[in-house]
Design a protein around this motif. Sequence first.
Motif, short mmCIF file in Angstrom:
data_model
loop_
_atom_site.label_atom_id
_atom_site.label_comp_id
_atom_site.label_asym_id
_atom_site.label_seq_id
_atom_site.Cartn_x
_atom_site.Cartn_y
_atom_site.Cartn_z
N GLY A 46 -17.63 5.47 -9.44
CA GLY A 46 -16.35 5.80 -9.40
C GLY A 46 -15.86 5.74 -7.76
O GLY A 46 -14.66 6.10 -7.39
N SER A 47 -16.76 5.08 -6.96
CA SER A 47 -16.52 4.95 -5.57
C SER A 47 -15.60 3.70 -5.37
O SER A 47 -15.08 3.94 -3.95
N GLY A 48 -15.39 2.95 -6.30
CA GLY A 48 -14.52 1.78 -5.94
C GLY A 48 -15.36 0.27 -5.89
O GLY A 48 -14.70 -0.64 -5.54
N LYS A 49 -16.72 0.48 -5.94
CA LYS A 49 -17.60 -0.92 -5.57
C LYS A 49 -17.15 -1.83 -6.64
O LYS A 49 -16.74 -3.09 -6.15
N SER A 50 -17.10 -1.51 -7.88
CA SER A 50 -17.02 -2.96 -8.93
C SER A 50 -15.49 -3.19 -8.78
O SER A 50 -15.02 -4.23 -8.77
N VAL A 51 -14.65 -2.52 -8.57
CA VAL A 51 -13.18 -2.83 -8.47
C VAL A 51 -12.96 -3.55 -7.14
O VAL A 51 -12.31 -4.54 -7.39
N THR A 52 -13.58 -3.28 -6.21
CA THR A 52 -13.48 -4.26 -4.86
C THR A 52 -14.03 -5.61 -5.22
O THR A 52 -13.70 -6.66 -5.04
N ALA A 53 -15.22 -5.44 -6.04
CA ALA A 53 -15.90 -6.88 -6.38
C ALA A 53 -14.93 -7.75 -7.42
O ALA A 53 -14.82 -8.79 -7.12
N LEU A 54 -14.37 -7.16 -8.20
CA LEU A 54 -13.56 -7.84 -9.33
C LEU A 54 -12.38 -8.49 -8.61
O LEU A 54 -11.68 -9.19 -9.00
N SER A 55 -11.75 -7.52 -7.44
CA SER A 55 -10.88 -8.03 -6.81
C SER A 55 -10.72 -9.53 -6.16
O SER A 55 -9.90 -10.23 -5.91
N ILE A 56 -12.13 -9.64 -5.52
CA ILE A 56 -12.34 -10.77 -4.79
C ILE A 56 -12.03 -12.03 -5.61
O ILE A 56 -11.64 -12.91 -5.14
N LEU A 57 -12.58 -12.06 -7.00
CA LEU A 57 -12.23 -13.08 -7.86
C LEU A 57 -10.84 -12.94 -8.60
O LEU A 57 -10.65 -13.67 -9.67
N GLN A 58 -10.23 -11.82 -8.37
CA GLN A 58 -8.90 -11.58 -8.83
C GLN A 58 -9.06 -11.77 -10.58
O GLN A 58 -8.35 -11.91 -11.27
N LEU A 59 -9.92 -10.71 -10.94
CA LEU A 59 -10.35 -10.46 -12.36
C LEU A 59 -9.83 -9.07 -12.74
O LEU A 59 -10.27 -8.69 -13.96
N LEU A 60 -9.11 -8.49 -11.92
CA LEU A 60 -8.54 -7.17 -12.68
C LEU A 60 -7.43 -7.25 -13.61
O LEU A 60 -6.96 -8.43 -13.56
N PRO A 61 -7.21 -6.17 -14.38
CA PRO A 61 -5.99 -6.42 -15.16
C PRO A 61 -4.75 -6.24 -14.59
O PRO A 61 -4.07 -5.28 -14.78
N TYR A 62 -4.01 -7.43 -14.07
CA TYR A 62 -3.03 -7.54 -13.70
C TYR A 62 -2.04 -7.52 -14.86
O TYR A 62 -2.12 -8.24 -15.81
N PRO A 63 -0.68 -6.76 -14.65
CA PRO A 63 -0.11 -6.12 -13.66
C PRO A 63 -0.54 -4.50 -13.53
O PRO A 63 0.14 -3.74 -12.94
#
Length: 547
Positions: A46-63
């Motif tokens: 829950g500290s944000g590690k994986s969210v940061t990593a997924l942002s690099i490859l733009q793999l987060l569920p946008y929007p």
Amino acid sequence: MSKKPLLSVDNLAVDFNLPGGSVNAVKGVSFDICEGETLALVGESGSGKSVTALSILQLLPYPLASHPSGSITFKGQELVGAKEQILRQVRGDRISMIFQEPMTSLNPLHTIEKQIREVLYLHKGMAPDAARARVLELLDLVGVGNAEQRLTAYPHELSGGQRQRVMIAMALANEPDLLVADEPTTALDVTIQAQILKLLKELQTKFGMAMLFITHDLGVVCKVADRVCVMQHGKIVEEGETGPVFETPQHSYTQRLIEAEPKGEKAPTSDAAPLVMNADNVKVWFPIKKGVMRRTVDYVRAVDGISVSIREGQTIGVVGESGSGKTTLGMALIRLQSSEGEIVFDGRNIQGLSARSLRPLRREIQVVFQDPYGSLSPRMSVGQIIEEGLRVHGIGGDEQERDKLVIQALEEVDLDPETRHRYPHEFSGGQRQRIAIARAMVLKPRFVVLDEPTSALDRSVQAQIVDLLRSLQERHKLAYMFISHDLRVVRALSDHVIVMRNGKVVEQGSADQIFHEPAEDYTRALLAAAFDLETAEEAIAAGSVNM
């Protein structure tokens, strides 16, 4: 920094726009990674590690996810908001990712060859023959034995370590410039973990790639990382070279992470304590059938003639690698797995009892499973989950009395009683494990099988669960069988330790003897892997551990 960064993350923020409002998952994170460098991103769940990593490859569920601020540049190319065509050229080619759980990341319907080959088709346009040769080369590179035979295998036919190696092979197929490794060793045995870390270091040197290593295991960070960023609540609270950060941590959170480890050794149980569970020559053999007539040609000897005795207030730790038979032994003792041999609980032979005859004893024999998210019903509230056992065994005269017992059980595991109206998905991993423990403890059992209850938890949460289990054992004189591949946790909880391999007992004795004077090479290799990864690599290379 003198070298030009390969990847630059500057003031990155990530918000999740949910029906109940916006959640700020990442808040102003900045860091650089240079060629050939390993940067570790550490922190609790829950500290944000994986969210940061997924942002690099733009793999987060946008929007659903958005970036209120921030920039991510790779070789000078902006990735935030980049067109899909640009991202496709980068993903899996120049930047690759190893995900945390290979069983859910690999497609269960496709063979290993097809899944690795797909990356080569997409980015290299390889012909089938050339792609197959490259797949074999990659499988050999990451140490998958009998590579040609594995081509037609499906993910479920491989062990956890083998699946993780397949994920690494896929990630390295196109020799990326940057490898993002998201908790690649979290749920692996200590010996396999040592192998995977050694493999990643060798491959990094071979290809000259940079690595972003995400983990909550600080022991791993010390071995692999040049620099470290410590994350808490979506922010980087401390960063620097790995040595200085671990030797003289400046932030209180970093200090707490370093200190958070299951500590101490259990006080021995008296030999005069009543015997709760006694098993003699327990066997669990699974038949191997072949041919049109499905004749039995051999057996998988999952548990092969094991005897064990557990007394009131005692903890028997069972350790070994995946596939050694630890869980099968535990399930056999509580009659959730059919077996041969004598099993005596509280002076009564329960081996031949029918399901109906066993039901009254189920109250006194409980189990806490490895994955609470999978073992807790998502359709039931926490109160209903804990109350279910009370209803089955007719405990509590009415609903009000049962509710009081549920409240007591939640308080005993240090959870707010008001949480009984919520559902499992609303809790963290550590909280869900406390709920699973409360479900078992509400029935006031005498014997509890704890099957890897801390394996996927943060180190700080592990320490809390260990303290909780100790407290409950002292209060209720519980007998535990604690199954784990984490020897640090086993040492903190166990009186007696059984070391298993291929269904047999390699060595057993008091926890003090096993941890300080092990007699067998295999035990020494396991201890080396748990407490000294460099020594573990030597033990594995010498053949004490075969994978």
